[in-house]
Design a protein around this motif. Sequence first.
Motif, PDB file in Angstrom:
ATOM      1  N   VAL A 183       0.808  -1.247   0.024  1.00  0.00           N
ATOM      2  CA  VAL A 183      -0.042   0.092  -0.011  1.00  0.00           C
ATOM      3  C   VAL A 183       0.942   1.203  -0.230  1.00  0.00           C
ATOM      4  CG1 VAL A 183      -1.888   1.427   1.335  1.00  0.00           C
ATOM      5  CG2 VAL A 183      -1.950  -1.262   1.134  1.00  0.00           C
ATOM      6  N   LEU A 184       1.934   1.219   0.988  1.00  0.00           N
ATOM      7  CA  LEU A 184       2.593   2.483   0.782  1.00  0.00           C
ATOM      8  C   LEU A 184       3.423   2.671  -0.410  1.00  0.00           C
ATOM      9  CD1 LEU A 184       4.711   1.821   4.177  1.00  0.00           C
ATOM     10  CD2 LEU A 184       3.313   3.417   3.812  1.00  0.00           C
ATOM     11  N   LYS A 185       3.680   1.514  -0.974  1.00  0.00           N
ATOM     12  CA  LYS A 185       4.431   1.781  -2.487  1.00  0.00           C
ATOM     13  C   LYS A 185       3.255   2.258  -3.554  1.00  0.00           C
ATOM     14  CE  LYS A 185       7.826  -0.896  -3.435  1.00  0.00           C
ATOM     15  NZ  LYS A 185       8.814  -2.219  -3.459  1.00  0.00           N
ATOM     16  N   ALA A 186       2.215   1.565  -3.343  1.00  0.00           N
ATOM     17  CA  ALA A 186       1.016   1.951  -4.257  1.00  0.00           C
ATOM     18  C   ALA A 186       0.604   3.500  -4.223  1.00  0.00           C
ATOM     19  CB  ALA A 186      -0.134   1.213  -3.996  1.00  0.00           C
ATOM     20  N   ILE A 187       0.739   4.017  -2.760  1.00  0.00           N
ATOM     21  CA  ILE A 187       0.336   5.546  -2.437  1.00  0.00           C
ATOM     22  C   ILE A 187       1.378   6.216  -2.852  1.00  0.00           C
ATOM     23  CG2 ILE A 187      -1.463   4.800  -1.279  1.00  0.00           C
ATOM     24  CD1 ILE A 187      -0.107   5.575   1.199  1.00  0.00           C
ATOM     25  N   GLY A 188       2.671   6.029  -3.500  1.00  0.00           N
ATOM     26  CA  GLY A 188       3.688   6.828  -4.030  1.00  0.00           C
ATOM     27  C   GLY A 188       4.954   6.986  -3.053  1.00  0.00           C
ATOM     28  N   PHE A 189       5.037   5.982  -2.150  1.00  0.00           N
ATOM     29  CA  PHE A 189       6.539   6.023  -1.271  1.00  0.00           C
ATOM     30  C   PHE A 189       7.530   5.387  -2.353  1.00  0.00           C
ATOM     31  CE2 PHE A 189       3.498   6.906   2.073  1.00  0.00           C
ATOM     32  CZ  PHE A 189       4.282   8.369   2.493  1.00  0.00           C
ATOM     33  N   THR A 190       8.630   5.590  -2.483  1.00  0.00           N
ATOM     34  CA  THR A 190       9.712   5.160  -3.311  1.00  0.00           C
ATOM     35  C   THR A 190      10.202   4.234  -2.505  1.00  0.00           C
ATOM     36  OG1 THR A 190      11.455   6.586  -2.326  1.00  0.00           O
ATOM     37  CG2 THR A 190      10.286   7.334  -4.057  1.00  0.00           C
ATOM     38  N   ASN A 191      10.980   3.385  -3.368  1.00  0.00           N
ATOM     39  CA  ASN A 191      11.690   2.222  -2.775  1.00  0.00           C
ATOM     40  C   ASN A 191      12.753   2.707  -1.564  1.00  0.00           C
ATOM     41  OD1 ASN A 191      10.531   0.343  -4.500  1.00  0.00           O
ATOM     42  ND2 ASN A 191      12.379   0.165  -5.933  1.00  0.00           N
ATOM     43  N   LEU A 217       1.416   0.684 -11.459  1.00  0.00           N
ATOM     44  CA  LEU A 217       2.045  -0.377 -10.252  1.00  0.00           C
ATOM     45  C   LEU A 217       2.843  -1.537 -10.902  1.00  0.00           C
ATOM     46  CD1 LEU A 217      -1.308  -0.646  -8.104  1.00  0.00           C
ATOM     47  CD2 LEU A 217       0.899   0.730  -7.678  1.00  0.00           C
ATOM     48  N   ALA A 251       7.155   6.018  -8.784  1.00  0.00           N
ATOM     49  CA  ALA A 251       6.518   6.129  -7.439  1.00  0.00           C
ATOM     50  C   ALA A 251       5.789   7.546  -7.153  1.00  0.00           C
ATOM     51  CB  ALA A 251       7.512   5.858  -6.333  1.00  0.00           C
ATOM     52  N   GLN A 252       6.764   8.836  -7.770  1.00  0.00           N
ATOM     53  CA  GLN A 252       6.400   9.992  -7.543  1.00  0.00           C
ATOM     54  C   GLN A 252       4.982  10.296  -8.410  1.00  0.00           C
ATOM     55  OE1 GLN A 252       9.923  12.004  -8.563  1.00  0.00           O
ATOM     56  NE2 GLN A 252      10.695  11.974  -6.314  1.00  0.00           N
ATOM     57  N   ARG A 262       2.619   8.416  -8.962  1.00  0.00           N
ATOM     58  CA  ARG A 262       1.580   7.638  -8.223  1.00  0.00           C
ATOM     59  C   ARG A 262       1.166   8.800  -7.026  1.00  0.00           C
ATOM     60  NH1 ARG A 262       4.390   2.618  -8.890  1.00  0.00           N
ATOM     61  NH2 ARG A 262       5.319   2.813  -7.064  1.00  0.00           N
ATOM     62  N   ARG A 263       2.190   9.107  -6.535  1.00  0.00           N
ATOM     63  CA  ARG A 263       2.047  10.015  -5.381  1.00  0.00           C
ATOM     64  C   ARG A 263       1.360  11.406  -5.653  1.00  0.00           C
ATOM     65  NH1 ARG A 263       6.099  10.767  -0.639  1.00  0.00           N
ATOM     66  NH2 ARG A 263       4.992  11.574   1.302  1.00  0.00           N
ATOM     67  N   PHE A 290      -5.537   5.983  -5.200  1.00  0.00           N
ATOM     68  CA  PHE A 290      -5.996   4.457  -5.375  1.00  0.00           C
ATOM     69  C   PHE A 290      -6.782   4.171  -4.257  1.00  0.00           C
ATOM     70  CE2 PHE A 290      -1.770   3.995  -7.554  1.00  0.00           C
ATOM     71  CZ  PHE A 290      -2.197   3.224  -8.450  1.00  0.00           C
ATOM     72  N   PHE A 301      -8.760   0.657  -2.611  1.00  0.00           N
ATOM     73  CA  PHE A 301      -8.731  -0.730  -2.652  1.00  0.00           C
ATOM     74  C   PHE A 301      -9.827  -1.454  -2.088  1.00  0.00           C
ATOM     75  CE2 PHE A 301      -4.320   1.011  -2.232  1.00  0.00           C
ATOM     76  CZ  PHE A 301      -3.811   0.450  -3.061  1.00  0.00           C
ATOM     77  N   MET A 336      -3.742   2.226   7.294  1.00  0.00           N
ATOM     78  CA  MET A 336      -2.716   1.540   8.311  1.00  0.00           C
ATOM     79  C   MET A 336      -3.201   1.627   9.557  1.00  0.00           C
ATOM     80  SD  MET A 336       0.099   1.327   6.621  1.00  0.00           S
ATOM     81  CE  MET A 336       0.214   1.475   4.732  1.00  0.00           C
ATOM     82  N   PRO A 366       0.111  10.047   2.946  1.00  0.00           N
ATOM     83  CA  PRO A 366       0.844  10.316   1.667  1.00  0.00           C
ATOM     84  C   PRO A 366       1.096  11.773   1.241  1.00  0.00           C
ATOM     85  CG  PRO A 366      -1.375  10.009   1.183  1.00  0.00           C
ATOM     86  CD  PRO A 366      -1.302   9.889   2.853  1.00  0.00           C
TER      87      PRO A 366
END
Lengths: 360, 223
Positions: free
Chosen positions: A261-269, B57, B81-82, B84-85, B90, B92, B98, B110
Amino acid sequence: MGIYRLSLKNIKRRKLRSILTMLGIIIGVATLVLLIGAGTGMKAYTKDQIQSMAGDIVIYNSSGGMYASGEYYLNSATVSKIKNLSQIYNVREDTQFNSNIKNSPVVVVGLSDWSQIKVNGTTGVVIDKAMADKFGYKIGSTITIKDQEFTITGTTKQMSMGMGLVFLDIDKALPLNDNKVSSVTASTKGDPESVKKDVESQVPGTMALTQSDFTKQIDDMMNGIMLFIGAIASIGLIVGVISIVNIMLVNVTERTREIGVLKAIGFTNHEVLGSILVEAGFLGFIGAVIGLILAAVLLQLAIIFFGPQLGMEDINLLYMLPPWLIVAVIGGATLLSMLAGLYPAWKASRLNVVEALRHE
Amino acid sequence: MNEIIVLEKVRKEYHVGEETVNALRGLDLVIKKGSFIAIMGPSGSGKSTLLHLAGILDVPTTGTVSLEGKDIKEYSSKEQAQLRRHKIGFIFQRYNLMPQLTVLENVLLPMVKPDPEKAKAILDKLGLSDKYDRFQGQLSGGEQQRVVIARALANDPAIILADEPTGELDTENTRIIMNILRELNQKEGITIVVVTHNPIAAEYAEKVIKMQDGVIIGENSQN
């Protein structure tokens, strides 16, 4: 609300697990600080004691001084030459010889300066506490050394190890040892190191040690011991760090979907990797702080209970917990914990988002 | 440019053990800015795969997926990633909030520049003004999904991609959620793509695309 605050929340989220994980670090850090702190404290305290000694320089027979076997005394001609040197002043003689009291071997020490001996009673004729306890001697009791009787004026506050000790004023001790001098202590005019060279060259058959020679000897001895005990104590810390690797791997596996979820909402690796490292680092940091506090409490208790017995009643916690040790232990444990989190963090950062989101 | 996402001849293969699964088989789709699309089809028809590719994704095995005219393969993983942010929100099926964070913190999470006032305004708009300090476990399914929508809106996205957003909701809550999405589409011009099995949810879209076996088998516009 950044991803890094999430790391702290994750520690709070599973309190028992976090506490159990930190326990390894707490025990490791406490053991390490306890042993290194005690060693550091004794080293610093002993060095302080040496630096507070009245003399800048101690002169022995060049055969190796009082620790050498065979003839190690300074003869009267040599002592006279030393006393006549212009570079030194405040010259005091000491002597030391073996004798017996009630068929028990003792070392008799003749002193000019009593400042290094902590005495119950008064100076003059002082026996060590162990001997006093063993033979039932008290102040006022009589002892016989080389057929000469002395009335005890005091006992030492600390126990001696090994042979019994008797301390006498130098003027009483010298005649008993045929006026032979073991060492001469003096203050120097100018740099003790250059005076040391002058003494050794101008008075043949002598060797001189300065305060820095003594402190170097202590450093050499204690550094070796502390390296050894540090290595042993580090095993505990390493076990603690391994438990962090284990728990962080479990955490990452359990939180696979959250990481997705964190990666999906835009946090980078990198941010995901960083958050796991910060979480591992927090565990290490908090564990190290608690371990350090625990060690400080135990060291303080040791000072209270064992300080007087070791003749170190004026030692304090600052000797044992110098700032460098605090910074090194907290920094080291935090860094090691972050390193422990590196593999789990890397694993989390490499998770495939789609697979992670499907994770049950 | 009127298109926000364009998929051209997109194929997507997965490997499950030694078996190769062709989730998408040469699919073409244009998603226009400000549109509201529902994607329907049986399980395994490739709906979610399509949504994952549209949301950057995942990347296609062959073919291209373009976001605002640029092939997503040209972006680095960090840039993806940027994107997406900043551009995509999204939603689900299983909410995926969280659990260690409060409602407000979930919305702040986010945000590029965390702004509690903005987060509260979004939550207020979604009827969650009295839930800021609640945790996931203290909310109903409908409320949790509204928080997820609030989180999706945190960075003012150009497009919202929703994967079975009403899959675990009753009819009443389904209508509440779909009404919110329609309002976001109509009043704020946000492009909405919803993957759903639920015909009630699909009613709210202006266009329904039907999929089967990794291809689009039909589409119809509705008011």
